[in-house]
Design an enzyme around this catalytic site. Sequence first.
Site, mmCIF file in Angstrom:
data_model
loop_
_atom_site.group_PDB
_atom_site.id
_atom_site.type_symbol
_atom_site.label_atom_id
_atom_site.label_comp_id
_atom_site.label_asym_id
_atom_site.label_seq_id
_atom_site.Cartn_x
_atom_site.Cartn_y
_atom_site.Cartn_z
ATOM 1 N N HIS A 120 0.813 -1.214 0.000
ATOM 2 C CA HIS A 120 0.000 0.000 0.000
ATOM 3 C C HIS A 120 0.852 1.272 0.000
ATOM 4 O O HIS A 120 1.927 1.339 0.589
ATOM 5 C CB HIS A 120 -0.919 0.009 1.214
ATOM 6 C CG HIS A 120 -0.195 -0.096 2.535
ATOM 7 N ND1 HIS A 120 0.351 0.997 3.180
ATOM 8 C CD2 HIS A 120 0.071 -1.167 3.312
ATOM 9 C CE1 HIS A 120 0.904 0.615 4.304
ATOM 10 N NE2 HIS A 120 0.759 -0.699 4.411
ATOM 11 N N ASP A 121 0.370 2.259 -0.703
ATOM 12 C CA ASP A 121 0.929 3.613 -0.715
ATOM 13 C C ASP A 121 2.311 3.713 -1.358
ATOM 14 O O ASP A 121 3.000 4.728 -1.182
ATOM 15 C CB ASP A 121 0.987 4.192 0.703
ATOM 16 C CG ASP A 121 -0.376 4.224 1.369
ATOM 17 O OD1 ASP A 121 -1.248 4.954 0.861
ATOM 18 O OD2 ASP A 121 -0.578 3.529 2.380
ATOM 19 N N GLY A 138 5.098 -1.087 2.618
ATOM 20 C CA GLY A 138 4.290 0.096 2.409
ATOM 21 C C GLY A 138 5.087 1.381 2.312
ATOM 22 O O GLY A 138 6.152 1.526 2.910
#
Length: 264
Positions: A120-121, A138
């Site tokens: 994520h991200d 992440g």
Amino acid sequence: MNIHPTAVVDPKAELDSSVVVGPYAVIEAGVCIDEGTTVEPHAVISGPTTIGKRNLISSFAKVGGAPQDLSYKGEPTELIVGDDNQIREYASIHRGTPQGPGKTIIGNSNLLMAYTHIAHDCKLGNNIILANVATLAGHVEVGDRASIGGLVAIHQFCRIGSFSYIGGVSGISLDVAPFVIIAGTRNRTRISGLNKIGLKRNGFSKETISKLDTAFRIIFRSPDLLLKDALEQAKMEITDCDEVAQLIEFFESSKRGVVRRTEN
């Protein structure tokens, strides 16, 4: 539009008429795919996800899945993928989190080989190569034309500079400057300290953490002591802590040996 009859495409997904979807692929609501992209058999694409032109999404890839983050509660985050990328077999790319920018971004003309993982991200530029089983935690940022070798693991929030090269089986926990070559070694594994934050989060008392810290310093930070002598000293100095006894027993019961080397 060439969609195999066994594919499952949600009516709320938006696909250009030139998109090819293979057998048993699944495309969920909130997915937008632009012209010339091919989705091979058994791939799964979840939304909200926007995918550009002429991408290849290979069999069994999972694109746009929910972030692997315990704080994520189903908020509407997204994944954005540019043009001309190859996302190969069993790769996984997750959407962003509300704690981050809320989106994962993949640029253009990247090669993401089999079993690669983008958490994520993350934010990837253009013309990047991730070899097989390379893993980005992440919030990792990767600059244009970086090459990341197979089985490389990159710690969360690291930045990988443009035109850098990371050799295979490396563990990266700090930023990598642009233009450099970096690689780990088979002896690179180091113990860095007691996991005090994790212990606190899991309800261990200050007294227990203090006793574990004392045992840690005896066992891991006493270079003049042989392991057996360090374990004996820890037993003598700390006699009333189940967790310390568990730590010592782990060493004594090991058949392969336990990492004891610490960072300088």
